[in-house]
Every structure is written in structure tokens, then in C-alpha cells.
Scaffold this active site. Sequence first.
Site, short mmCIF file in Angstrom:
data_model
loop_
_atom_site.label_atom_id
_atom_site.label_comp_id
_atom_site.label_asym_id
_atom_site.label_seq_id
_atom_site.Cartn_x
_atom_site.Cartn_y
_atom_site.Cartn_z
N ASP A 88 -41.02 57.76 -42.22
CA ASP A 88 -39.99 58.60 -41.58
C ASP A 88 -39.60 58.10 -40.19
OD1 ASP A 88 -39.69 60.33 -43.71
OD2 ASP A 88 -41.19 61.75 -43.00
N LYS A 127 -58.66 41.06 -36.51
CA LYS A 127 -57.97 40.11 -35.64
C LYS A 127 -57.65 40.85 -34.34
CE LYS A 127 -56.15 39.35 -40.12
NZ LYS A 127 -56.71 38.14 -40.54
N LYS A 156 -48.61 43.17 -42.20
CA LYS A 156 -49.00 44.42 -42.86
C LYS A 156 -48.39 45.56 -42.05
CE LYS A 156 -52.53 41.40 -43.67
NZ LYS A 156 -52.73 40.14 -42.94
N HIS A 203 -62.90 40.41 -40.89
CA HIS A 203 -61.51 40.02 -41.08
C HIS A 203 -60.62 40.56 -39.96
CE1 HIS A 203 -57.50 40.16 -43.27
NE2 HIS A 203 -57.90 38.93 -43.57
N HIS A 232 -47.27 37.23 -43.77
CA HIS A 232 -48.65 37.67 -43.60
C HIS A 232 -48.75 39.05 -42.95
CE1 HIS A 232 -52.92 37.01 -41.99
NE2 HIS A 232 -53.03 36.85 -43.29
N ASP A 265 -60.12 42.22 -20.03
CA ASP A 265 -60.28 42.95 -18.77
C ASP A 265 -60.23 44.47 -18.90
OD1 ASP A 265 -60.53 40.58 -17.41
OD2 ASP A 265 -58.45 40.52 -16.71
#
Length: 485
Positions: free
Chosen positions: A233, A405, A228, A403, A226, A410
Site C-alpha cells: 500500500d 549483509k 529483495k 547470510h 539480486h 561509529d
Amino acid sequence: MFEVLKNYSWELLLGLNYLIAVITAISIILSNVNPTKTLSYLILLLAFPFVGIVIYYLFGQEYRKSKIFERKNVLNQHRIKEWKNSLFLDSDIIQRIEDNLLEDKIRLVKLLFRSERSPLTIHNRVKVLLNGEQKFKALFEDIDKAEKTIHLEYYIIEDDIIGGQLIDLICKKSKDGVKVRLSYDYVGSKLTSRAYKKLKEAGVTYHPFMPVYFPKFTSKLNYRNHRKIAVIDGKVGYVGGINVTDRYVNIPGSDRYWRDTHLRIEGEAVGSLQLHFLLNWDFLTDYDLVIEDHFFPKPEVNDKALVQIAASGPDSDWASIMEAIFTAINTADKSIYITTPYFIPNDEVKTAITSAARSGVEVKLILPEKGDSWAAQYAGFSFVEEMLESGVRVYLYTKGFVHAKTMVVDDVFATVGTSNMDYRSFNINFEINALVYDRAITKELSEVFNEDLKSCRELALDSWRNRSKVQKIKESFNRLWAPIL
């Protein structure tokens, strides 16, 4: 004999089903996994003949302890050890960081280092990217400037408009002499034969993550990559929630709106993203990957933003991301701001959130009003009443589908990555998050959170309790399967 088999075929099949179910149930009980998850599977096996067994063998097997995902070749290479040693912080430096920047969040740093040997990196430049429009503009510009390597690892890549643009760009760079490595999840991605042909002709090296072919279907379908990740470089890295497909890009005037968050990182933390890409690449390929020096160039960034990369999956001994989130919540003194598209917390995280709210910490939670999975949506809604009763302020995002996440604690700690706040991300999928200990970045993410609140409606406990009985039934039914959604 044949006549007996014919007349009692159903009874024999049912008996065989329950024989297999009992053997499987004993195996599940002896594995000592989460009791809630164990009970869910036992109910599934006994209440749903045939279907229960199929679902368990497709989705329920636990591989974290079996070591079938063990990866050693990359970690054992001299260049990796040299890179890790260059990031080693002695106790005096850690103490100064703890006193000046981290407060009690040093527990997170130590947790991830001891469980996953994830180094805390100091010299980084971090940029928050909102939605696909900002992410792809920046990513394409960086890829276009690539000189040596382009490493891409995505759960979803589709051969649509934005995906086609990425494929065209990396094919061009490959023809120019840049080494391009592409990893994509076999289940999540949809690439056409035309795309494969184009990649092959351009010299792009690509591998699917755990292809699902019969008869190996049962052991691979449930454990998906899952993540990404993009690393250019060895100097620039990307991590967050945005996949490569058109629905992540918002077109002016369109009825569809996709709200997401990604990070662009320059500096020492890019090496950690590179390492996790290489670990996965080594796992996918049949040959031993040789780590080249230019994979880990000396960072040219003098900015100070503390970043730690947390990765977890069936290949790790510990559920590192879940443990990091749990620890961050438990160390909160003032506020916790959570945005997640899927909210199916395990008992540990649920207790941490509700306890924080009851102890006086300001806890706010943004969920999508309309999800892209009705089962996950209703399972998540089943937790809302308990959240509200504990003092958590729950908001439903109404502008489109959220979508992102993210979690901000604090105003000194934030996490952005691929992990949802659910069982699947915590225990099943391969996930990766950036943990940022920086007041400027966390302030920016707090402002983004407050801006998103303007597109939300807040839920009130009394009105939520009065929701329809039909919805309550849907919630309760889908919550039964929470550990396997």
C-alpha cells in the site's frame, strides 16, 4: 580441400579461437575497466582456449555504460517529481541534521543524492528483523492487511512451503481486489507450473527479470536482480537479505541454521523502495506504467529515523552502494562492524578497510566458516591474512550459514540490504540497501553483531598463516577469478 580441413581441424579451430580471443582482448583493454578485472579476463581468454571465450561472453560484458537498462518513463512522470519535491531538504535543515545527528556522515547523504538523486528521509519507523521467522511473520501480517497494492520483487522465490504460503496469500488478496505485482529473477527463482497457474487464475500480474533464452543467453545471464523488496500500500516496505524459500526459515531441532537480517520500514523511505520497484517493473513490461497517487501516500509516521535508500546496478551511472560503503569506512572514527557471506572486496574497499584498522579504528569482520559456494569461499579466505596483518579482527560464524549483509559504523550509521561485499554486488547485480542514520537502530544492530560473535571463532594471524598448502593453493587459484565470481 575437405581432406585438409579434416586433417588440420584442431589447428584451424585453435587458430580461430585465438583470433577471436585477440579481438576480444583488444575490446576489453579499450573499455578501460578495472585493471585487475581486465587482467583476469585476459588470462582466461589466453590460457583456456574456447572455454575462456564462452565464459567471457556469458559473464564478462560490461553494460553500465551502454545504457541498455536505461529507464525514463517512470522518472518523467509528474507524480514522481511531485513526490521527490516533497522530500526536498533545504540547506538549513541539512545543516541542523548534520550538527545534531549525522556528524561527518553527511558526506554519505550528499554522495547518494548527487549520484542517484536519492533523498534523505526523516520521518521513518524502522524495525530490525532477524532471520526468516521474524521477517515472514511480519510480512504475511502486512500483506494480509493490504487494501490497494502489494508489490514484491525478489531474487529467489521457490514454490516450497514458505513460498507456497506467500503465493497462496497474494492470490487470496488479488481475488479480494488488491492489485498484486510480482517480479522475480528468472535465474534465481524456481516456480512450478502449478504456481504459475495459481497466480494467473488469481489475477496476479507477474514478470520474470530478464529471462534467459537462447540465443539471447550471452547478454543476460550475468546481470541478475539480486534485490529483495516488498511494498504494501505504499506505506510499509521491506528490504534486506532474506529471499522467499524454506532454507531462510529455521526449524527447531533442525541441523540447518540460516542467520540473516532484514528491515521493516514505515514512513517516507518506503517511497524510495516503491520508486525502485516501479522503475524495475516499467523495465520488465511492454507498456508504459502509469503512476497512481495511492502509490505514494502521505506518510502517517511521526517517528524520526533518518533513512536513505541506495540502489545500484548496470542501470546506474555510478556504483552507488560500493561508493557509500567506501565513504562510510573512510569516515569511521571508532568502529566498523561488517557481516557478509561473501567477502571479495575490490581494491578500493580493501584499502579502506585495512587503512581504517591500521589507523586505530576497531574493525571486526564476520564471515561464514562454511559457505554455500566453495569458489567464493576460498576467494574470500585469500583476503583474510592481509586483513589480520592490518589489525582487522576476523571471525568465522560456526552456528550455521551467515547470510546477513550489514555494516555498522561509529554507532551512528548502519546499512542493511542485499549487497554482499564482493565484485558481483558492487558492479554486476542489481542491488538495494537501506542506509540508516539513527543511534537507536545502529545500537540494536551493534548488539546483534556482538550476539553473533558468540557463535563465532576468532582467527589468529599465526595459526592462519600455518593453514595447509592445499588450502592456500585453492585460495590463490580462486582469487584469480575474484572479479567474475
